[in-house]
Design an enzyme around this catalytic site. Structure first.
Site, PDB file in Angstrom:
ATOM      1  N   HIS A  92       0.818  -1.226   0.000  1.00  0.00           N
ATOM      2  CA  HIS A  92       0.000   0.000   0.000  1.00  0.00           C
ATOM      3  C   HIS A  92       0.849   1.272   0.000  1.00  0.00           C
ATOM      4  CE1 HIS A  92      -4.052  -1.781   0.700  1.00  0.00           C
ATOM      5  NE2 HIS A  92      -3.298  -2.812   1.043  1.00  0.00           N
ATOM      6  N   ASP A 152       3.617   9.318  -0.689  1.00  0.00           N
ATOM      7  CA  ASP A 152       2.392   8.588  -0.329  1.00  0.00           C
ATOM      8  C   ASP A 152       2.148   7.496  -1.362  1.00  0.00           C
ATOM      9  OD1 ASP A 152       0.071   8.079   1.121  1.00  0.00           O
ATOM     10  OD2 ASP A 152      -0.520  10.193   1.172  1.00  0.00           O
TER      11      ASP A 152
HETATM   12  P1  ADQ Z   1      -3.043   6.177   4.761  1.00  0.00           P
HETATM   13  O1  ADQ Z   1      -1.618   6.597   4.971  1.00  0.00           O
HETATM   14  O2  ADQ Z   1      -3.837   6.030   5.982  1.00  0.00           O
HETATM   15  O3  ADQ Z   1      -3.160   4.843   3.896  1.00  0.00           O
HETATM   16  P2  ADQ Z   1      -4.920   7.550   2.838  1.00  0.00           P
HETATM   17  O4  ADQ Z   1      -4.831   6.793   1.579  1.00  0.00           O
HETATM   18  O5  ADQ Z   1      -5.067   9.016   2.637  1.00  0.00           O
HETATM   19  O6  ADQ Z   1      -3.661   7.347   3.785  1.00  0.00           O
HETATM   20  O7  ADQ Z   1      -6.160   7.040   3.641  1.00  0.00           O
HETATM   21  C1  ADQ Z   1      -6.594   7.640   4.817  1.00  0.00           C
HETATM   22  C2  ADQ Z   1      -8.031   7.225   5.093  1.00  0.00           C
HETATM   23  O8  ADQ Z   1      -8.357   7.597   6.423  1.00  0.00           O
HETATM   24  C3  ADQ Z   1      -9.023   7.921   4.164  1.00  0.00           C
HETATM   25  O9  ADQ Z   1     -10.034   7.015   3.818  1.00  0.00           O
HETATM   26  C4  ADQ Z   1      -9.576   9.060   5.039  1.00  0.00           C
HETATM   27  O10 ADQ Z   1     -10.905   9.404   4.757  1.00  0.00           O
HETATM   28  C5  ADQ Z   1      -9.474   8.459   6.426  1.00  0.00           C
HETATM   29  N1  ADQ Z   1      -9.259   9.528   7.411  1.00  0.00           N
HETATM   30  C6  ADQ Z   1      -8.193  10.345   7.518  1.00  0.00           C
HETATM   31  N2  ADQ Z   1      -8.372  11.223   8.522  1.00  0.00           N
HETATM   32  C7  ADQ Z   1      -9.583  10.965   9.034  1.00  0.00           C
HETATM   33  C8  ADQ Z   1     -10.367  11.534  10.093  1.00  0.00           C
HETATM   34  N3  ADQ Z   1      -9.939  12.559  10.835  1.00  0.00           N
HETATM   35  N4  ADQ Z   1     -11.579  11.003  10.346  1.00  0.00           N
HETATM   36  C9  ADQ Z   1     -12.029   9.963   9.622  1.00  0.00           C
HETATM   37  N5  ADQ Z   1     -11.360   9.392   8.616  1.00  0.00           N
HETATM   38  C10 ADQ Z   1     -10.146   9.876   8.329  1.00  0.00           C
HETATM   39  C11 ADQ Z   1      -2.226   3.892   3.349  1.00  0.00           C
HETATM   40  C12 ADQ Z   1      -1.161   4.479   2.440  1.00  0.00           C
HETATM   41  C13 ADQ Z   1      -1.808   5.301   1.332  1.00  0.00           C
HETATM   42  C14 ADQ Z   1      -2.799   4.431   0.563  1.00  0.00           C
HETATM   43  C15 ADQ Z   1      -3.745   3.701   1.505  1.00  0.00           C
HETATM   44  C16 ADQ Z   1      -4.595   2.670   0.774  1.00  0.00           C
HETATM   45  O11 ADQ Z   1      -0.246   5.278   3.175  1.00  0.00           O
HETATM   46  O12 ADQ Z   1      -0.819   5.818   0.443  1.00  0.00           O
HETATM   47  O13 ADQ Z   1      -3.550   5.241  -0.301  1.00  0.00           O
HETATM   48  O14 ADQ Z   1      -3.038   3.021   2.528  1.00  0.00           O
HETATM   49  O15 ADQ Z   1      -3.810   1.804   0.011  1.00  0.00           O
END
Ligand code: ADQ
Length: 471
Positions: A157, A364
């Site tokens: 991921h 990311d």
């Molecule tokens: P993350 O590093 O967690 O994921 P991201 O892909 O942006 O990063 O996903 C974050 C998730 O958490 C999103 O669905 C977002 O809506 C949710 N989220 C963030 N802050 C929140 C809050 N305050 N309240 C509720 N929900 C919140 C890892 C990798 C990424 C990759 C994903 C999936 O680091 O690069 O995209 O896995 O493969």
């Protein structure tokens, strides 16, 4: 039909209560498991005195989950240690934060062996095994040692680091070679795939023939499988009652001002300090924006046990406080900085109320927030996405305003363009972005990976477009 066994460090299927806070990934994996029938295996998050390998089986949200407890030493060395203090910083190009301690590497191998020994008896003939993320890279090798011959796939991921960076890890060769125990290894982007291929060619001196590496009689297919979100469902959520209520509340609080939104896990890879400074640059260069715009930054604390996370949190408190102190007026606060988790429907309403989505990670794997922001917009009056070129999502989302997050000037200029963008251009850009987000949604990602794992599908090795034609 074969069963699907999904393995990840933590197991979080959506609860029977429905919407809740479960993310798109959890939803997609849960849906895949319902379709194929199967099991989701991983750590319960609980600590036990001595590891027993005892599995707790439960039904959650229509999915069977199999959970094991770990020992305190496992958590320290495997989770807080090798996963969060070694691999995460290294794979996000932060060797300055990476700790290379032997005990972490040993703990990582030990937990992967324990997972393999506990999981192997659950695997039946013909089952497909799909392992997720950097916590579990050596798991297939451990399963093979126990005689498991099933097809096993791995999806990363997070980004794959450049070859020179990766070689700073003392066990780099062992780690990469362990990936060759898989039948399919998937990355988020072509960029990651190229970095991996570079390592395989130059360090392991193996050739990659049409996306397949052959070593010791095993063929490993590699490919880019960019992950998506549940786009249609998220767009529905953004039009739903709870989202509308949040939208109305946020709009009321805007008092006619434009809102820029950032939503992230509080992590040093997300570029939050650089983002605050770029926004400050906007205020410094364009005093006319004072009192006419504000930044809402929602950052949920994570991995609090790790010192680097405590430090970034303290820094962000300091920088946001300083900027607010310098620029605020009696009825305007330039940065609203919120450290809490929100329900997904509330989040959808917040995205929809924002004129600009500011997604500027320094590194990311993909970044799902960029896709959620697009999916939540009002088609008649959409906001503008400002996106880091170092988010995996930038490979697919060319109609965003793409920025270099290390340059506060470039980012602040993009903010200025976004805030002033005429409606026609906003609609044109959003329409193209939304088409991509819907087409390459999480179900498409899951189905492409699973069919590659079944061995009957063409796999993306180069451009998505080429692959779509081939499949
Ligand atoms: P993350 O590093 O967690 O994921 P991201 O892909 O942006 O990063 O996903 C974050 C998730 O958490 C999103 O669905 C977002 O809506 C949710 N989220 C963030 N802050 C929140 C809050 N305050 N309240 C509720 N929900 C919140 C890892 C990798 C990424 C990759 C994903 C999936 O680091 O690069 O995209 O896995 O493969």
């Amino acid at each position: 039909m074969s069963r699907l066994i999904v393995v990840s460090n933590r197991v979080n299927p959506p609860s029977d209560a429905g919407v809740g806070t479960a993310g798109g990934l959890a939803m997609a994996l849960a849906a895949a498991l319902r379709e194929y029938s199967g099991v989701w295996f991983g750590w319960s998050g609980e600590i036990t005195d001595a590891f027993t390998g005892q599995i707790s089986m439960q039904r959650v949200g229509g999915v069977t989950v199999a959970l094991v407890d770990l020992e305190e030493q496992d958590r320290e060395e495997y989770y807080d240690g090798y996963a969060n203090r070694t691999l995460w910083p290294l794979f996000h190009s932060r060797t300055d934060l990476a700790a290379y301690e032997r005990s972490f590497g040993e703990g990582y191998q030990r937990v992967n062996r324990r997972f393999a020994e506990t999981l192997a008896p659950l695997i039946g003939p013909g089952d497909l095994v799909w392992i997720h993320d950097y916590h579990l890279i050596p798991l297939a090798e451990e399963l093979r040692r126990l005689g498991v011959t099933n097809r096993i796939g791995f999806f990363l991921h997070i980004p794959w680091p450049g070859r020179r960076l990766l070689t700073t890890l003392p066990q780099h060769r062992q780690l990469v070679e362990s990936l060759l125990a898989y039948d399919v290894v998937g990355f988020q982007t072509r960029d990651a795939l190229e970095a991996f291929s570079d390592y395989v060619g130059r360090e392991l001196e193996l050739t990659i023939d049409d996306g397949v590496i052959e070593a010791d009689g095993r063929r490993t297919r590699i490919g880019a499988f960019p992950i998506g979100i549940e786009a249609a469902a998220f767009a529905d959520l953004a039009r739903g009652e709870a989202a509308q209520a949040t939208f109305a509340r946020v709009r009321l609080s805007q008092t006619g001002r434009k809102m820029i939104v950032g939503v992230d896990r509080l992590d040093y890879s997300k570029g939050l300090e650089e983002r605050f400074l770029a926004y400050e640059q906007l205020l410094a260069d364009h005093p006319d924006w004072a009192e006419r715009v504000f930044l809402l930054q929602i950052a949920t604390p994570s991995r609090d046990a790790v010192q680097a996370y405590q430090e970034i949190r303290a820094r962000l408190d300091g920088v946001s406080g300083r900027i607010n102190g310098a620029y605020a007026t009696v009825d305007w606060v330039p940065i609203r900085y919120v450290n809490r988790t929100h329900r997904r429907d509330e989040l959808a309403g917040v995205y929809r109320a924002a004129h600009v989505g500011l997604v500027t990670p320094l590194r990311d794997g993909m970044n799902l927030v960029a896709k959620e922001y697009v999916a939540a917009q009002d088609p008649d009056d959409p906001g503008v996405l400002v996106l880091s070129r170092y988010a995996g999502a930038a490979e697919q989302m060319e109609d965003a305003l793409i920025v270099n997050p290390f340059s506060r000037e470039e980012t602040s200029e993009a903010l200025e363009v976004a805030l002033a963008m005429p409606r026609a251009e906003r609609v044109a850009r959003w329409t193209r972005l939304m088409d991509g987000v819907v087409r390459d949604d999480v179900a498409a990602w899951r189905d492409r990976f699973v069919s590659a794992l079944q061995g009957d599908a063409a796999v993306v090795t180069h451009r998505d477009d080429d692959n779509r034609k081939a499949s």
